[in-house]
Design an enzyme around this catalytic site. Sequence first.
Site, PDB file in Angstrom:
ATOM      1  N   CYS A 171      39.642  19.286 102.866  1.00  0.00           N
ATOM      2  CA  CYS A 171      40.434  18.122 102.465  1.00  0.00           C
ATOM      3  C   CYS A 171      39.618  17.060 101.734  1.00  0.00           C
ATOM      4  CB  CYS A 171      41.109  17.501 103.686  1.00  0.00           C
ATOM      5  SG  CYS A 171      42.306  18.589 104.487  1.00  0.00           S
ATOM      6  N   HIS A 200      42.993   9.887 102.165  1.00  0.00           N
ATOM      7  CA  HIS A 200      43.508  11.240 102.347  1.00  0.00           C
ATOM      8  C   HIS A 200      44.765  11.167 103.202  1.00  0.00           C
ATOM      9  CE1 HIS A 200      43.966  15.372 103.337  1.00  0.00           C
ATOM     10  NE2 HIS A 200      43.463  15.283 104.560  1.00  0.00           N
ATOM     11  N   ASN A 255      50.157  16.939 104.258  1.00  0.00           N
ATOM     12  CA  ASN A 255      48.728  17.044 103.971  1.00  0.00           C
ATOM     13  C   ASN A 255      48.510  18.125 102.921  1.00  0.00           C
ATOM     14  OD1 ASN A 255      45.972  17.473 103.928  1.00  0.00           O
ATOM     15  ND2 ASN A 255      45.725  17.563 106.154  1.00  0.00           N
TER      16      ASN A 255
END
EC number: 2.3.1.180
Length: 326
Positions: free
Chosen positions: A116, A253, A283
């Site tokens: 990520c 994020h 996500n």
Amino acid sequence: MTDRIYARIAGTGSYLPAQVVTNDELAKRVETSDEWIRTRTGIRQRHVAAEGETTVDLAYQASLRALEAAGTTPEEIDLIILGTTTPDLIFPSSACLLQHRLGANGCPAFDVNAACSGFVYALTVADKFIRSGAAKTVLVVGAETLTRMLDWTDRSTCVLFGDGAGAVVLKADSETGILSTHLHADGGKKELLWNPVGVSAGFKPEEHNAGVRVLMTGNEVFKHAVKALDSVVEETLEANGLDRHEIDWLIPHQANLRIIEATAKRLDMPMERVIVTVDKHGNTSSGSVPLALDEAVRSGKVQRGQLLLLEAFGGGFTWGSALLRY
């Protein structure tokens, strides 16, 4: 004395697959509910790539939009860096496939896998190339089709992730741009968030009761993420001699609304100055930060001259930040 060179964001772009899966639709597949997902994550829906739609497909569309926004042609690109943990192939890299599709043949192109944190890692590498004078125009992309590695019967993971891509065009500039980046990793925590399938290790999925899918210990990941992001935010402010109140926008994020809120609290920043897209996108791993950035720019929230703090945390563990004057 040579003027300092900065890497300036000249244009942003993003792309989301057409298919949207809501929490209510997920509740038909697995034991969960819209209320359960929203209260724990802030997610309401996510986009899922169609059959045959790949990471490079998403990256290509996001790149076209970023290039258009920057007024840049593929022939002007000196370097392509693509952050992804879901490449189309083991090799060649997805960046090479993207380069060919764009018609930017000849320039270097490679992938960065930091889960990520992939986009922040890729942005950091691109910044170094521009600061050194080795490149003047760099295409940086974060793109994922993470839903391809989900177990849709595991509600601890399948509710969290979505597919998408974001891109930026960086150009050398003497006036403004990326001020600093800060990267970290801790491979000792790998089994808290990982996909244990690989080529070299000879992994046998049946031994871990796992196929090609994400495995996560959610509570532990949450605690480590909040602590790591607190630390990297403090590191970034100290490195630039800034007070936290000087940051115009936090672009984090988009993994979990509670993590985002914890970081904003650390900065003493109202949520009105935090870009939040996790409710709409879920996500999207390395696609997350550039997707949020592009939405913020195109909505008119982020304006030229403002100070932006980008940050991310992902499997590895990896984490990092980028402070830039947009």
